[in-house]
Design an enzyme around this catalytic site. Structure first.
Site, mmCIF file in Angstrom:
data_model
loop_
_atom_site.group_PDB
_atom_site.id
_atom_site.type_symbol
_atom_site.label_atom_id
_atom_site.label_comp_id
_atom_site.label_asym_id
_atom_site.label_seq_id
_atom_site.Cartn_x
_atom_site.Cartn_y
_atom_site.Cartn_z
ATOM 1 N N ASP A 49 30.705 -6.463 18.422
ATOM 2 C CA ASP A 49 30.539 -7.884 18.104
ATOM 3 C C ASP A 49 31.717 -8.295 17.217
ATOM 4 O O ASP A 49 31.730 -8.044 16.018
ATOM 5 C CB ASP A 49 29.200 -8.106 17.394
ATOM 6 C CG ASP A 49 28.965 -9.588 17.052
ATOM 7 O OD1 ASP A 49 29.933 -10.384 17.114
ATOM 8 O OD2 ASP A 49 27.822 -9.939 16.705
ATOM 9 N N LYS A 72 32.994 -18.035 17.582
ATOM 10 C CA LYS A 72 33.580 -18.709 16.416
ATOM 11 C C LYS A 72 34.991 -19.247 16.698
ATOM 12 O O LYS A 72 35.127 -20.314 17.280
ATOM 13 C CB LYS A 72 33.531 -17.764 15.219
ATOM 14 C CG LYS A 72 32.075 -17.552 14.751
ATOM 15 C CD LYS A 72 31.947 -17.127 13.313
ATOM 16 C CE LYS A 72 30.522 -17.282 12.802
ATOM 17 N NZ LYS A 72 29.657 -16.121 12.975
ATOM 18 N N PHE A 86 24.515 -8.493 11.335
ATOM 19 C CA PHE A 86 24.282 -9.916 11.614
ATOM 20 C C PHE A 86 24.823 -10.225 13.001
ATOM 21 O O PHE A 86 26.025 -10.127 13.245
ATOM 22 C CB PHE A 86 24.941 -10.854 10.588
ATOM 23 C CG PHE A 86 24.604 -12.295 10.881
ATOM 24 C CD1 PHE A 86 23.435 -12.866 10.414
ATOM 25 C CD2 PHE A 86 25.426 -13.069 11.702
ATOM 26 C CE1 PHE A 86 23.092 -14.184 10.732
ATOM 27 C CE2 PHE A 86 25.087 -14.387 12.023
ATOM 28 C CZ PHE A 86 23.922 -14.935 11.535
HETATM 29 C C1 LIG Z 1 28.331 -15.952 13.444
HETATM 30 C C2 LIG Z 1 28.042 -14.641 14.108
HETATM 31 C C3 LIG Z 1 27.179 -14.555 15.209
HETATM 32 C C4 LIG Z 1 26.397 -15.734 15.715
HETATM 33 O O1 LIG Z 1 27.192 -16.793 16.106
HETATM 34 P P1 LIG Z 1 26.553 -18.274 16.259
HETATM 35 O O2 LIG Z 1 27.641 -19.053 16.918
HETATM 36 O O3 LIG Z 1 26.230 -18.745 14.885
HETATM 37 O O4 LIG Z 1 25.336 -18.128 17.101
HETATM 38 C C5 LIG Z 1 27.014 -13.317 15.811
HETATM 39 N N1 LIG Z 1 27.661 -12.236 15.354
HETATM 40 C C6 LIG Z 1 28.486 -12.279 14.288
HETATM 41 C C7 LIG Z 1 29.185 -11.036 13.837
HETATM 42 C C8 LIG Z 1 28.693 -13.481 13.625
HETATM 43 O O5 LIG Z 1 29.477 -13.519 12.542
#
Ligand SMILES: *Cc1c(COP(=O)(O)O)cnc(C)c1O
Length: 428
Positions: free
Chosen positions: A255, A284, A170
């Site tokens: 990520d 986040k 994700f």
């Molecule tokens: C939430 C998330 C994203 C995307 O972040 P947004 O601010 O919702 O665009 C990307 N990578 C990971 C691992 C995430 O948990």
């Protein structure tokens, strides 16, 4: 929906009368939770299926709905609220900045951005920062940087660069990113998709090795797959990715948008294997639960490929975001939140271990972050979430009968034990 009672004493909020203003009002007429949910059904795109709670106020680990019912927040905005709701230091930084300067665009310098970049660099050990807003933007930006690096530094033939990603990833919701998702719900109906991505199974170094070749710009993975259900790779996987990418002259992009900034008991989840990626993606919690703040962090040898005009963002690096982000870095510098995640993570792990066989069929836990597989005979993740909500605990299901626990790192031991007791009750 049943009314709830607090599961633990909470000195920071004193019940239904504390807000003073009462239920949400439109045109002076107070609207109940039910009315607000019905209004959303009509006027809001249905791209979410929220639990039927309408939050109007929050402080620390607790939220309160428009009727004044209190709930312990065991999701924390998918880790955007690692420091709890309205952490005083973050709110103060935001207030102070609101009174000074909120936006310049990058057409001009602003007096907060240098300190933010220096703070993030020092926190991560990498030297350069590309500030963006949302997580998906950080991922998109890293894809651009990796491709440019591949053409200019690695010598990949024009437009031939590939990026290797993991199944069940994700990384966000833009068209390029959902194009390399393996979740049909995220992808189907949104093509055509950008080429140049190869998907391999997660936690499989042999498959990764087979997919990397002279066209590969980067390997992009989550150190722990959050959306997939808090899937923790075998010990040695991240070290293997580091070794393989170094040997093949490929960038390692981690990520850490959900796993980073204290959640797992360390500043970064990659620290559990003592590896340092070439590119770190943060988001986040970097915005302190106040504003969207994300960043691509790397050394000059990588981020230096960007030159003026080649990439940008109207809001990226704005002074309000930089002020809040700097205050987040200050909180993380103390190590307090990492320590809390480590210590309370033990309580969470022990609690889940004790529930195994009593409604829990499996769990994965690192720091204050857990994916919990509930016996499907007892209900879907959604049903368990609804039952927990009736007990005053807010969680979110992921897939099937899995729920995710990611409380604010400010949660107390008593609150956490209360949540575990509620989980035991709803599974009993
Ligand atoms: C939430 C998330 C994203 C995307 O972040 P947004 O601010 O919702 O665009 C990307 N990578 C990971 C691992 C995430 O948990």
């Amino acid at each position: 929906m049943t009314a709830t009672t607090p599961i633990a004493s909470d000195s920071s909020a004193s019940g239904a009368t504390a807000s003073g203003s009462g239920p949400a009002a439109a045109n002076g007429v107070a609207r109940s939770s039910q009315e607000l949910i019905r209004a959303e059904e009509t006027s809001l795109a249905h791209n979410y299926h929220p639990l039927p709670v309408v939050v109007a106020h929050a402080e620390g680990s607790w939220v309160r709905d428009v009727e004044g019912r209190r709930y312990l927040d065991m999701l924390a905005g998918y880790s955007a609220l690692n420091f709890g709701h309205r952490h005083p230091a973050l709110i103060e930084a935001a207030h102070r900045q609101l009174d000074q300067l909120t936006l310049t665009s990058r057409a001009f310098h602003n007096d907060r951005l240098a300190g933010f970049a220096e703070g993030v660099a020092e926190l991560t050990g990498l030297s350069m920062v590309l500030p963006m807003n949302t997580g998906a933007e950080a991922v998109e930006s890293a894809i651009k940087v990796a491709r440019k690096w591949a053409y200019e530094v690695k010598g990949v033939a024009p437009d031939q660069a590939t990026i290797v990603v993991a199944a069940d990833n994700f990384h966000g919701r833009t068209t390029t990113i959902v194009g390399f998702s393996t979740d049909p719900v995220a992808r189907d109906g949104f093509g055509p998709f950008a080429p140049g991505f190869r998907v391999v199974p997660y936690n499989d170094l042999a498959a990764l090795e087979a997919a990397v070749d002279e066209t590969t710009a980067a390997v992009l993975i989550e150190p722990i797959q959050g959306e997939a259900g808090v899937v923790i790779p075998d010990d040695g996987y991240l070290r293997g990715v580091r070794e393989l990418t170094r040997r093949t002259g490929t960038l390692f992009i981690a990520d850490e948008i959900q796993s980073g900034l204290g959640r797992t008991g360390t500043t970064l989840a990659v620290e559990h294997e003592s590896v340092m990626p070439d590119v770190l993606l943060l988001g986040k919690a970097l915005g302190g639960g106040i504003v969207p703040v994300s960043a691509v962090v790397a050394d000059r040898a990588v981020l230096g490929v960007l030159r003026p005009g080649e990439h940008g963002s109207t809001f990226g690096g704005n002074p309000l975001a930089a002020a809040v982000g700097s205050a987040v870095v200050e909180l993380l510098r103390t190590g307090e939140f990492q320590r809390r995640a480590r210590e309370l993570g033990e309580v969470l792990r022990d609690g889940l271990a004790a529930l195994t066989g009593k409604g829990v069929v499996g769990y994965r836990c690192r720091g204050l972050w857990a994916g919990v597989d509930v016996d499907p005979a007892l209900g879907t993740g959604r049903e368990v979430s609804e039952r927990l909500m009736a007990e005053g605990i807010l969680v979110k299901d992921t897939h099937g009968s899995t729920i995710r626990l990611a409380p604010p790192l400010t949660i107390t031991r008593e609150e956490l034990e209360g949540a575990l007791a509620a989980l035991e009750k709803v599974l009993g």
